[in-house]
Scaffold this active site. Structure first.
Site, PDB file in Angstrom:
ATOM      1  N   CYS B  87       0.689  -1.144   0.011  1.00 18.70           N
ATOM      2  CA  CYS B  87      -0.039   0.028   0.002  1.00 18.70           C
ATOM      3  C   CYS B  87       0.907   1.324  -0.268  1.00 18.70           C
ATOM      4  O   CYS B  87       1.583   1.554  -1.133  1.00 18.70           O
ATOM      5  CB  CYS B  87      -1.147  -0.036   1.153  1.00 18.70           C
ATOM      6  SG  CYS B  87      -2.272   1.299   0.823  1.00 18.70           S
ATOM      7  N   HIS B 204      -3.303  -5.823   1.374  1.00 20.05           N
ATOM      8  CA  HIS B 204      -2.720  -5.900   2.571  1.00 20.05           C
ATOM      9  C   HIS B 204      -2.595  -7.383   3.078  1.00 20.05           C
ATOM     10  O   HIS B 204      -3.382  -7.759   3.991  1.00 20.05           O
ATOM     11  CB  HIS B 204      -3.535  -5.172   3.783  1.00 20.05           C
ATOM     12  CG  HIS B 204      -3.386  -3.496   3.771  1.00 20.05           C
ATOM     13  ND1 HIS B 204      -2.284  -2.817   4.274  1.00 20.05           N
ATOM     14  CD2 HIS B 204      -4.075  -2.580   2.887  1.00 20.05           C
ATOM     15  CE1 HIS B 204      -2.633  -1.662   4.014  1.00 20.05           C
ATOM     16  NE2 HIS B 204      -3.431  -1.374   3.197  1.00 20.05           N
ATOM     17  N   GLU B 206      -1.013  -8.452   5.543  1.00 23.42           N
ATOM     18  CA  GLU B 206      -1.060  -8.482   6.911  1.00 23.42           C
ATOM     19  C   GLU B 206      -2.509  -8.450   7.665  1.00 23.42           C
ATOM     20  O   GLU B 206      -2.739  -8.425   8.782  1.00 23.42           O
ATOM     21  CB  GLU B 206      -0.061  -7.542   7.661  1.00 23.42           C
ATOM     22  CG  GLU B 206      -0.525  -6.029   7.559  1.00 23.42           C
ATOM     23  CD  GLU B 206      -0.644  -5.334   6.372  1.00 23.42           C
ATOM     24  OE1 GLU B 206      -0.408  -5.932   5.581  1.00 23.42           O
ATOM     25  OE2 GLU B 206      -0.785  -4.202   6.124  1.00 23.42           O
TER      26      GLU B 206
END
Lengths: 85, 232
Positions: B87, B204, B206
């Site tokens: 990002c 993302h 994560e």
């Protein structure tokens, strides 16, 4: 050394889509300004700068534009300089 | 064991998520790297996390790309070591010209925070080697200026050299306009450099590695790079 005032106008390249400009255009049409056919939004950056001459200042600002103020992949720019009184 | 470094810029906000995932989920050594650090030779894999470095001033990722750490990241990348930008991290890699292209405001004009599907286009990078071409991953995006742009000529070059890693797609891997969350050119969601060791992605991982996150597909990105590093 003289003092100068510079204005850098940064615009998205014409081939790059400008969603902000499109949204403003549609708002203008909603307000009845139907004659407006295009809106594109850019940035105006004002700098105060010292230099020996107009040419010298122009050169410095070209570097500033290339290194930081603009991204050549998506943006074009123009520089306007005047001597500060 | 291979060690990770998560770079922290003023305004990063996914740094702790990445750190937690690497340390606690994958049990790999990991440390934070402050943006003013330049000694990062102890690190095998650099992670540039998401967030809003420097408040997205001037252009997203722009000010962060002049941080002292970036020159060390560039050297790290030139050695062929793995680097991933997620990002805002991807935006920083682009602004520092480690990866090509630029980001513009989302075509929706809104901040987009939603689940997306991405299809694997290149599995010849450290971060995608554990995936099959055409695999579809469900990973969320969260961005306001996440629309990737590259002019036609450079885009053709990039595709020619397999520089696109992930495309936004539907659940079957079709690149449809509806599956593109932000107007990214040709549905591009992730790219890599010529050597493939530097990867930038908008989604993302994560936020999608643990069963409590409703998708664990992001886990495959990091398990890929961990297994890649274990070869050495």
């Amino acid at each position: 050394m003289k003092q100068f005032k510079a204005k850098v106008e940064v615009k998205l390249k014409s081939v790059v889509l400008d969603p902000q400009g499109k949204a403003v255009l549609s708002a203008l049409h909603n307000l009845g300004f139907d004659d407006v056919t295009d809106t594109r939004i850019g940035k105006l950056i004002e700098l105060k700068i010292k230099g020996e001459s107009m040419e010298n200042v122009h050169e410095q600002i070209e570097q500033v534009c290339k290194k930081l103020l603009t991204n050549p992949v998506i943006e074009d720019y123009s520089i306007n300089i005047e001597e500060a009184s | 064991m291979s060690s990770f470094g998560v770079v922290v810029f003023p305004g990063s906000n996914c740094d702790h998520d990445c750190y937690h995932m690497i340390r606690d989920h994958f049990s790999q050594p990991c440390r934070f790297v402050w943006h003013e650090e330049t000694e990062i030779d102890d690190i095998d894999c650099i992670v540039l996390p998401g967030g809003f470095s420097y408040g997205d001033y001037l252009r997203t990722g722009c000010i962060a790309s002049f941080s002292p750490v970036i020159e060390s990241v560039r050297t790290h990348a030139e050695k062929g070591k793995p680097v991933i930008g997620i990002c805002n991290g991807f935006q920083i890699l682009v602004e520092s010209k480690i990866l090509p292209g630029a980001f513009i405001r989302n075509s929706t004009l809104t901040f987009v925070c939603k689940w997306t599907n991405v299809v694997v286009e290149n599995n010849n990078t450290p971060f995608t080697r554990g995936l099959e071409l055409g695999d579809v991953l469900r990973i969320p995006v969260a961005n306001g200026e996440g629309s990737y742009y590259l002019d036609e000529e450079h885009l053709a070059d990039m595709k020619e050299r397999s520089g696109v890693v992930l495309y936004y797609s539907d659940t079957h891997g079709n690149k449809t306009p509806e599956s593109n969350p932000n107007g990214s050119i040709e549905n591009i969601a992730g790219i890599c450099n010529d050597r493939g060791n530097v990867v930038g992605i908008m989604p993302h991982p994560e936020r999608s590695y643990d069963t409590i996150q409703s998708s664990t597909d992001g886990e495959r990105i990091f398990s890929s790079v961990i297994s890649w590093m274990q070869q050495f």
